[in-house]
Design an enzyme around this catalytic site. Sequence first.
Site, PDB file in Angstrom:
ATOM      1  N   SER A  17       0.830  -1.215   0.000  1.00 39.56           N
ATOM      2  CA  SER A  17       0.000   0.000   0.000  1.00 39.56           C
ATOM      3  C   SER A  17       0.859   1.258   0.000  1.00 39.56           C
ATOM      4  O   SER A  17       0.658   2.166  -0.808  1.00 39.56           O
ATOM      5  CB  SER A  17      -0.934   0.007   1.216  1.00 39.56           C
ATOM      6  OG  SER A  17      -1.784  -1.107   1.213  1.00 39.56           O
ATOM      7  N   ARG A  41       8.774  -9.532  -3.545  1.00 38.22           N
ATOM      8  CA  ARG A  41       8.851 -10.950  -3.920  1.00 38.22           C
ATOM      9  C   ARG A  41       7.608 -11.451  -4.647  1.00 38.22           C
ATOM     10  O   ARG A  41       7.552 -12.613  -5.023  1.00 38.22           O
ATOM     11  CB  ARG A  41       9.082 -11.796  -2.676  1.00 38.22           C
ATOM     12  CG  ARG A  41       7.975 -11.706  -1.651  1.00 38.22           C
ATOM     13  CD  ARG A  41       8.318 -12.491  -0.396  1.00 38.22           C
ATOM     14  NE  ARG A  41       7.205 -12.495   0.540  1.00 38.22           N
ATOM     15  CZ  ARG A  41       7.217 -13.164   1.689  1.00 38.22           C
ATOM     16  NH1 ARG A  41       8.268 -13.875   2.009  1.00 38.22           N
ATOM     17  NH2 ARG A  41       6.164 -13.122   2.497  1.00 38.22           N
ATOM     18  N   VAL A  68      13.945  -9.741   1.033  1.00 33.86           N
ATOM     19  CA  VAL A  68      14.927  -9.126   1.926  1.00 33.86           C
ATOM     20  C   VAL A  68      15.714 -10.180   2.695  1.00 33.86           C
ATOM     21  O   VAL A  68      16.742  -9.870   3.310  1.00 33.86           O
ATOM     22  CB  VAL A  68      14.263  -8.138   2.908  1.00 33.86           C
ATOM     23  CG1 VAL A  68      13.723  -6.923   2.165  1.00 33.86           C
ATOM     24  CG2 VAL A  68      13.181  -8.812   3.738  1.00 33.86           C
ATOM     25  N   LYS A 133       3.108  -0.870  17.044  1.00 37.86           N
ATOM     26  CA  LYS A 133       3.208  -2.137  17.767  1.00 37.86           C
ATOM     27  C   LYS A 133       4.635  -2.455  18.209  1.00 37.86           C
ATOM     28  O   LYS A 133       4.858  -3.381  18.993  1.00 37.86           O
ATOM     29  CB  LYS A 133       2.631  -3.257  16.913  1.00 37.86           C
ATOM     30  CG  LYS A 133       1.125  -3.105  16.701  1.00 37.86           C
ATOM     31  CD  LYS A 133       0.570  -4.118  15.735  1.00 37.86           C
ATOM     32  CE  LYS A 133      -0.939  -3.898  15.578  1.00 37.86           C
ATOM     33  NZ  LYS A 133      -1.291  -2.574  15.036  1.00 37.86           N
ATOM     34  N   GLY A 176      -7.094   2.328   5.743  1.00 38.12           N
ATOM     35  CA  GLY A 176      -7.414   1.533   4.566  1.00 38.12           C
ATOM     36  C   GLY A 176      -6.358   0.552   4.129  1.00 38.12           C
ATOM     37  O   GLY A 176      -6.506  -0.074   3.084  1.00 38.12           O
TER      38      GLY A 176
END
Length: 341
Positions: A17, A41, A68, A133, A176
């Site tokens: 996004s 990927r 990565v 988080k 979103g």
Amino acid sequence: MILNSSSRLLLTGGTGSFGKYFLEKILNKFPSIERIVIYSRDELKQWELQQKYPPSQYPQIRFFIGDVRDKERLKRALEGIDIVIHAAALKQVSTAEYNPMEFVRTNVIGAENLIQASLDTSVKRVIALSTDKACAPVNLYGATKLCSDKLFIAANNIVGSRDVKYSVVRYGNVMGSRGSVIPLYLDLAKSGKLPITDISMTRFNITLQNCFDMVAWTINNCFGGEILVPKIPSYRILDLAEAIAPECSKEIIGVRPGEKIHEEMISTADSATTYELDNYYVILPNNDSIIREYLQVFPNCKKVNSGFSYNSGENNVFLSVEEIRTLIKDNLNPSFMLNKT
């Protein structure tokens, strides 16, 4: 390092996004930008993005299939790159609890791979995207992102004579984004029932435009070693449900494992080295000389009060139901009606 038409950028997770939005904004702002590498990927998402940006019209865009977890592939993709935006990550909280080492391999080892690969090339700036988080984490996803943040901050200690800076931007729920609550509620509204984890729950809210502005500002102004946190509003989960589907019944389902009632972006433990800019907070390394240098570069930066914390439940700005509706209409779903009551 200033972001301009001569910049050569690489976006890990570039088909997500944020990556797609960042690409669109950069091309609008700098249509003749020298080079942009989209590194991810997922070949289908890359193919879909190439349909929007065909090579015949956008020769400056390169699409690299890669993970990565693969340091050698990263080194090849980073050749000739000035600026890296690191957006690649595994993010689903419940999936992380069931597949912990997969998240460690991507979010932690992948971060270290990018750090080492950028040290071996000519990269000047690495901006890593983090999450609320990662602050005082209670789930494995957050713990891997905290570890990632620490790796990028510590990377500034080993740059030697290289002209490269590593910085982190930490922000809340992107309005979103895939897997987030707003698209879920928009879809479930058709069923006539919305799940509510806890009636007290709050979340930070940030738009993709805000994310872009923050990353662009960091590219142009980063010091190296800081974690930048935006000043953004919160919303109450009940207000979100009311904004999206006031006619729906609400089902209390309880807090899921690894989920907080209120999200946090700066803990009280961070307050000792947290400073305030006009639009952002900045968490600096616990190093007196670095703090002094930062304050010389940003003399208007002010120290926060001892014991300061920044969480969605105690935020001084909350979105109203109408403001949430407007934001959804403007940023997510053009068909969303403002006249819902």
